[in-house]
Design an enzyme around this catalytic site. Structure first.
Site, PDB file in Angstrom:
ATOM      1  N   TYR A  89       0.777  -1.090  -0.164  1.00 58.52           N
ATOM      2  CA  TYR A  89      -0.096  -0.033   0.013  1.00 58.52           C
ATOM      3  C   TYR A  89       0.860   1.292   0.188  1.00 58.52           C
ATOM      4  CZ  TYR A  89      -3.769  -3.290   1.077  1.00 58.52           C
ATOM      5  OH  TYR A  89      -4.694  -4.203   0.984  1.00 58.52           O
ATOM      6  N   ASN A 133     -12.390  -0.770  -5.086  1.00 65.49           N
ATOM      7  CA  ASN A 133     -12.192  -0.983  -6.501  1.00 65.49           C
ATOM      8  C   ASN A 133     -13.443  -1.605  -6.939  1.00 65.49           C
ATOM      9  OD1 ASN A 133     -11.315  -1.913  -8.791  1.00 65.49           O
ATOM     10  ND2 ASN A 133      -9.613  -3.188  -7.947  1.00 65.49           N
ATOM     11  N   CYS A 173      -6.223  -5.186  -7.396  1.00 65.93           N
ATOM     12  CA  CYS A 173      -6.070  -4.915  -6.067  1.00 65.93           C
ATOM     13  C   CYS A 173      -5.527  -6.000  -5.367  1.00 65.93           C
ATOM     14  CB  CYS A 173      -7.229  -4.126  -5.490  1.00 65.93           C
ATOM     15  SG  CYS A 173      -8.604  -5.082  -5.560  1.00 65.93           S
ATOM     16  N   HIS A 174      -5.481  -7.116  -5.892  1.00 66.72           N
ATOM     17  CA  HIS A 174      -5.207  -8.244  -5.138  1.00 66.72           C
ATOM     18  C   HIS A 174      -3.592  -8.430  -5.033  1.00 66.72           C
ATOM     19  CE1 HIS A 174      -5.274  -9.763  -9.207  1.00 66.72           C
ATOM     20  NE2 HIS A 174      -4.563 -10.272  -8.918  1.00 66.72           N
ATOM     21  N   GLU A 181      -0.936 -16.713  -9.643  1.00 65.67           N
ATOM     22  CA  GLU A 181       0.003 -15.957 -10.537  1.00 65.67           C
ATOM     23  C   GLU A 181       1.572 -16.106 -10.295  1.00 65.67           C
ATOM     24  OE1 GLU A 181      -1.152 -11.665 -10.478  1.00 65.67           O
ATOM     25  OE2 GLU A 181      -2.894 -12.208 -11.044  1.00 65.67           O
TER      26      GLU A 181
END
Length: 154
Positions: free
Chosen positions: A93, A116, A124-125, A151
């Site tokens: 953040y 979001n 945002c993850h 990912e």
């Protein structure tokens, strides 16, 4: 009056509802139930559902869709910066606050992440706490963890 279109995608992290107007994806939500009468595709919804399929199959690392998230100028600045965090990467953040030239706005960045309207596509993850912990994901921390594992974030 705007016409809105809706489509659903059954993903490994639950049912996803996607909405668009004629020109832009406007929202993506994790939901519990499909509303059978609520499906109304246009080309954009079909394209989005196809890209979600490719993402979950491991064939897509970047979405290519026109987006129109609704929010404040600050929220839009945060969401725009989130789009710069590549697949397989994470930022904090604080990293996002610094990137938007507002280094003291760490909590506000967290608030913008929480609001979001197009999660997953606006990634945002990929944002974690400064301590390295997974914190704050509107779709649930289990989804955030699943997506980061998908990912292959280390």
């Amino acid at each position: 009056m705007n016409t809105y279109y809706t489509g659903y995608y059954s993903s490994p992290v639950g049912l996803i509802k996607v909405q668009s107007n004629t020109d832009y994806i406007v929202s993506l939500d994790f939901i519990d139930n499909k509303l059978p009468d609520d499906e109304n595709h246009n080309f954009l919804i079909t394209n989005c559902l196809n890209q979600l399929q490719e993402y979950f199959e491991g064939k897509r690392v970047q979405f290519n869709l026109p987006l129109l998230p609704s929010g404040t100028d600050f929220q839009k600045a945060v969401w725009s910066e989130l789009m710069n965090v590549p697949f397989g990467s994470i930022k904090t953040y604080k990293d996002i606050a610094v990137a938007i030239n507002n280094p003291k706005a760490v909590r506000a960045v967290g608030g913008a992440n929480n609001k979001n309207p197009i999660p997953l596509i606006i990634p945002c993850h990929r944002i974690i706490g400064s301590s390295g912990k997974l914190v704050g994901y509107g779709g649930g921390l289990w989804r955030k963890e699943w997506l980061l594992n998908h990912e292959k974030v280390k």
